[in-house]
Design an enzyme around this catalytic site. Structure first.
Site, PDB file in Angstrom:
ATOM      1  N   ASP A  89      -2.275   1.343  -2.798  1.00  0.00           N
ATOM      2  CA  ASP A  89      -3.212   0.728  -2.053  1.00  0.00           C
ATOM      3  C   ASP A  89      -4.717   0.830  -2.661  1.00  0.00           C
ATOM      4  OD1 ASP A  89      -3.086   3.288  -1.420  1.00  0.00           O
ATOM      5  OD2 ASP A  89      -2.872   3.133   0.648  1.00  0.00           O
ATOM      6  N   MET A 114       1.809   3.957   1.889  1.00  0.00           N
ATOM      7  CA  MET A 114       0.407   3.603   1.448  1.00  0.00           C
ATOM      8  C   MET A 114      -0.243   2.513   2.484  1.00  0.00           C
ATOM      9  SD  MET A 114       0.094   5.477  -1.406  1.00  0.00           S
ATOM     10  CE  MET A 114       1.075   6.705  -1.689  1.00  0.00           C
ATOM     11  N   CYS A 115      -1.268   2.808   2.560  1.00  0.00           N
ATOM     12  CA  CYS A 115      -1.722   2.289   4.206  1.00  0.00           C
ATOM     13  C   CYS A 115      -3.216   2.178   4.166  1.00  0.00           C
ATOM     14  CB  CYS A 115      -0.973   2.865   5.131  1.00  0.00           C
ATOM     15  SG  CYS A 115       0.690   3.324   4.865  1.00  0.00           S
ATOM     16  N   GLY A 116      -3.777   1.605   5.434  1.00  0.00           N
ATOM     17  CA  GLY A 116      -4.780   1.649   6.041  1.00  0.00           C
ATOM     18  C   GLY A 116      -4.562   2.268   7.480  1.00  0.00           C
ATOM     19  N   THR A 150      -2.181  -0.006   9.192  1.00  0.00           N
ATOM     20  CA  THR A 150      -1.497  -1.429   8.217  1.00  0.00           C
ATOM     21  C   THR A 150      -0.671  -0.575   7.284  1.00  0.00           C
ATOM     22  OG1 THR A 150      -3.342  -1.299   6.681  1.00  0.00           O
ATOM     23  CG2 THR A 150      -3.856  -2.755   8.849  1.00  0.00           C
TER      24      THR A 150
END
Lengths: 444, 235, 299
Positions: free
Chosen positions: A211, C1-3, C148
């Protein structure tokens, strides 16, 4: 006369577990207190392309006429997002090797050889030299955790940018360069004191994970006005996920390096025990690209133990777009050459086994920063040898592709291959020769 | 003959970062726009990345990751806070942040100066290679990790593991240091160092705000420069 | 892996706007997690009435389900459908009965969460679409977390989307990658915690639920996870009255928080916070590694 029974002696027997090599390493460790560091890639035998064979054309398929009917070898890399994609004449590139680990002469020779045949070379951990840029018509600039010598001018001078996450010899490990090779020039390029052991980090200093990588790639594209293809290089360990994540993070090209891939200097335990062979890594990576609808759109460069045109052809047939060479290129330049046997003996080794690349005493003048030794390598002659070798690889690849009836090497398919061993069949996902059995196909 | 200098405003609510950066990259020598104003950044990334021009860029608001990344020559003022990797790999110029900076401010930066009015988070100055970083507040943990060259001056406190595996960078901290990392030690602060620090602060327009006599100096013990089995625990 | 995003309100005046703010925050984190999204909202409720959030692979006929459940339970049942999810509210003492009745009625229904305040929605797709399908912007409440997801090693499925809930009114979202989750999952399974996915984050949620079930406070459970969870993580967790944040000791993954008189907000990037009211004057800070942050409205 005393008729004594003669008892035959059994031959001395070495332990398979504690063989002489193993015992010598235990003694070395006990004497020094530091792990063994060396260059090169995995030396143990692992399943490799040797265990695959091509099914040439016969009755059901027609071959192309050698030397007359064209078999294209060109590749375009990075058209996904980059305004200026890379165009290679052959599907073989030179892998990342740093000035520092290699002499300036060796870097120049790599550039000369690759440029003659229309392919690219790659910088390494330590920045871009003028000589290298000057002699390489297509130069890929590596973006590494250390950022030694990293600067925006070189970024813009490069033809592509390769964000290095890992390499096959040591997935999860950082770079390493020992004091013997930190010459004044190398030290200045890396902003380090001369002669000290360089410790490189294993993670990038300003991002972790896909990310954040997406944002890092966006920054690199912004700095270079979206012109340059962005490669992402990983060591082969979990190729399906790594490939999928690199694609999601916005890579134009994936570079996948198997465990046989070389290194300038790393712990032996890392080289031999971490990562998977390239044979086992290609299919999962290609599957990830297929699942995302990106096969042949995001290109896959594979490396780690590529030696001849058959290896290249097999890598392409399994779904790669390009095969990349490092160790083989150094051998072409003159590394480990038998004519230097006396000097290798003096270093306590023999031609063909020399791997103390970190010590900087390479008699071939390749893995050294000693000006005397480095001068031994004539970059023009060595560059010519590399160009010859790359031409042979290409001709061999075409020979096989034509025999399978392909007018472009990329039209080789997994279905053109069979395996000689159950292991290779399972890893490469092709049937065992003479059968339709692909072990483990259901679990792929 | 008079030269007229003008200012130009770019509103990121209406213009993309790509358009902004393309315009900043297109600045040629002798451009008469000496000052750019960027409005409504709202935490977006790579604002003013890769600029190579004698220009002042003033950003009104908070920026995201990699603001002024790889900057050369430009003066970038952030009237707000900055996200991760502020001025990463900067070569020259000045970055001035009114608020706080997130992690890895000035990472691997080779030159120029970064002044942060507020606090900087962890890994400030990681692998710095010649930049001068002045933080008027405090810095977070693991700052100056593997710092190779340049100066990091902190008016406030430093978090855990300051200067771990440090090479030749110079660290000056006025407040408390929570802990030092491997191979980082306190070093004597004499007049020469005070003068050097004063000069760095002066060049960044921060001299006189604090007494340089109140800083303590930290740097490399150089014990990890060559492997020795007795130091194996530090690796 | 993210928000990750999170919003914990101190000022009741903002409660009608909780969902609206959270929806904006969630959408800002799209690039970090384009695969799937989800959120948990803590709204009205009482200990006597329990909400069961169910998800299905299709739209659910709320009326039909209500009739069936009411007859099975012989009691009052509220059913509200939102897209593929449905929230069933029953008397606290009937939860067990309701859960088994639901299992019998329709094996396409999966329980996402159980709690007196929390409702939990998640689905594959872009965050903005997910938020719209469930009408997040119209929801009110006291606090909420959203996520997310960019899947790393486990599948892109609704079950693999965050938040994860493994206990009443408890939810967890995670950014990072745990390196010892397989062994921990085996340990917790022996302790009676059940897992629906191969996801590392669900193991973290299960771990916290296990600690809480042993009588540990949320703060204590988070503290303990520093020792037992390896790898990289930023967690945001919710309970009926609380909101907690924890980053691993290495602190690789970015996180930023903002606190005002009116709220505490969390974002993986500052962008997520940039449109909150009064953000200009908020105390913006980054949570320190290996430090438990916890806010509790009951305290």
């Amino acid at each position: 006369m005393n008729d004594q029974i003669r008892i035959p002696r059994t031959l001395p027997r070495y332990s398979a577990t504690f063989d002489p090599q193993t015992m010598s390493e235990i003694r070395r460790a006990a004497a020094t207190g530091i792990y063994d560091i060396r260059g090169g890639g995995a030396k143990r035998k692992v399943p490799h392309f040797d265990d695959l064979l091509f099914l040439g054309a016969s009755m059901s398929r027609y071959p192309l006429e050698g030397y007359r009917e064209r078999c294209d070898t060109s590749v375009v890399l990075g058209a996904r997002f980059a305004k200026k994609p890379i165009e290679l004449k052959i599907p073989i590139t030179i892998a990342g090797m740093s000035f520092g680990s290699l002499s300036a002469q060796a870097k120049e020779a790599l550039g000369r050889g690759a440029s003659v045949v229309g392919t690219s070379t790659t910088t390494g951990d330590g920045g871009m030299t003028q000589e290298e840029r000057g002699h390489s018509s297509i130069l890929v600039y590596q973006y590494l955790p250390s950022r030694y010598g990293m600067n925006p001018d070189d970024l813009r001078r490069a033809d592509a940018i390769e964000v290095v996450i890992g390499q096959g010899a040591k997935p999860g490990g950082g770079g390493m360069l020992l004091g013997q090779k930190i010459s004044k020039r190398v030290a200045e390029m890396r902003t380090l004191p001369e002669g000290i052991d360089q410790r490189s980090s294993c993670r990038h200093p300003d991002w972790t994970g896909p990310d954040d990588l997406e944002i890092k790639i966006e920054e690199l594209r912004e700095i270079t006005d979206w012109e340059k293809p962005i490669y992402v290089k990983v060591g082969a360990s979990r190729p399906y996920y790594d490939t999928a994540l690199a694609v999601k993070a916005g890579a134009d090209v994936i570079v996948l390096d198997g465990m046989q891939g070389g290194t300038a200097a790393t712990q032996e335990v890392f080289i031999e025990h971490v990562g998977i062979p390239i044979l086992a890594a290609i299919r999962p990576a290609v599957q990830a690209l297929r699942d995302l609808g990106m096969h042949r759109k995001v290109q896959l460069i594979v490396s780690g133990g590529i030696r001849n045109g058959a290896d290249v052809a097999k890598a392409l047939a399994l779904g790669a777009d390009v095969a990349s060479i490092g160790t083989a290129a150094l051998v072409a330049l003159g590394d480990n050459d038998p004519h230097l046997e006396a000097e290798y003996q003096a270093l306590g080794t023999t031609a063909g086994a020399y791997d103390d690349w970190h010590e900087g005493r390479d008699p071939a003048g390749i893995t050294t920063q000693d000006p005397e030794l480095a001068r031994r390598l004539d970059p023009i002659a060595a560059g010519r040898r590399l160009a010859n070798y790359l031409s042979v690889l290409t001709l061999e690849t075409q020979t096989i592709a034509r025999a399978c009836g392909k007018s472009h090497v990329h039209n080789l398919e997994p279905e053109d291959l069979v395996a000689l061993t159950v292991e290779a069949a399972a890893m490469a996902g092709v049937p065992l020769a003479g059968t339709s059995w692909i072990p483990g196909a259901g679990g792929r | 003959m008079t030269t007229q200098f003008s200012a130009k405003a770019v509103d990121l609510a209406a213009t993309s970062v790509r358009e902004l950066n393309a315009a900043l990259h297109a600045i040629r020598e002798g451009s008469n726009v000496a000052r750019w104003q960027v409005l409504n950044p709202r935490g977006v990334h790579a604002v003013a990345a890769g600029v190579d021009a004698d220009v002042t860029i003033e950003i009104d608001g908070d920026v995201g990751y990699y603001c002024a990344g790889m900057n050369k020559r430009a003066t970038v003022i952030v009237n707000g806070s900055a996200g991760l990797g502020l001025g990463e790999n900067m070569m020259s110029g000045l970055i001035y942040v009114k608020g706080d900076a997130s992690q890895a401010a000035g990472a691997t930066a080779h030159g120029g100066a970064i002044v942060i009015e507020g606090n900087a988070s962890g890994r400030c100055g990681i692998s710095m290679k010649g930049v001068d970083i002045i933080v008027k507040g405090s810095i977070g943990p693991m700052s100056a990790f593997m710092a190779q060259a340049g100066t990091l001056a902190v008016f406030g406190d430093a978090g855990d593991a300051l200067g771990d595996s440090i090479y030749e960078a110079k660290l000056y901290v006025r407040g408390a240091v929570k802990s030092l990392g491997a191979d980082c030690v306190e070093k004597p602060m004499d007049d020469m160092h005070r003068a050097e620090l004063y000069a760095k602060l002066e060049r960044a327009g921060a001299a006189g705000e604090v007494d340089v006599g109140e800083f303590r100096r930290y740097g490399s013990a150089r014990a990890l420069y060559h492997f020795h089995v007795d130091n194996a625990g530090a690796y | 892996m993210c928000g990750i995003v999170g919003l914990f309100l101190k000022d009741p005046a903002l409660e009608p706007d909780l969902g609206r703010h959270l929806a904006v925050m969630l959408e800002t984190m799209t690039a970090r997690g384009p695969d799937s999204a989800g959120f948990a909202i803590y709204g009205d409720g009482s200990p006597e009435r329990i909400k069961i959030t169910l998800r299905a692979g299709r739209s659910v006929d709320a009326g039909a389900l209500a009739v069936l459940l009411a007859s099975a339970l012989d009691g009052e049942v509220d059913v509200v459908a939102r897209g593929t999810h449905v929230v069933v509210t029953v008397a606290a003492e009937q939860v067990g009965l309701a859960l088994s009745a639901i299992g019998d009625l329709d094996d396409d229904l999966t329980v996402s969460s159980v709690g007196s305040h929390m409702e939990l929605y998640k689905e594959v797709g872009l965050p903005a679409d997910v938020a719209r399908r469930f009408g997040l912007s119209q929801m009110s409440g006291t606090h909420g977390v959203g996520h997310t997801r960019m899947a790393t090693e486990s599948a892109v499925t609704t079950a693999g989307a965050h938040p994860f809930s493994t206990g009443k009114d408890q939810c967890l979202v995670h950014n990072g990658s745990l390196s010892n989750h397989n062994e921990l999952r085996r340990r917790l399974t022996r302790e009676g915690i059940s897992f629906a996915t191969e996801n590392d984050s669900e193991v973290a949620a299960g771990y916290l639920s296990w600690r809480l079930a042993q009588g540990e406070s949320l703060g204590g459970a988070l503290e303990a996870s520093l020792k037992d969870l390896d790898g990289f993580y930023t967690f945001v967790v919710g309970t009926d009255t609380g909101f907690g944040v924890l980053r691993d000791p290495i602190g690789c993954k970015h996180a930023v928080m903002a606190e005002t008189e009116q709220y505490v907000a969390f974002g993986t990037e500052y962008r997520a916070l940039s449109r909150l009211p009064g953000i200009e004057n908020a105390r913006v800070f980054e949570p320190n590694p290996a430090t438990v942050y916890f806010w509790d409205r009951a305290a």
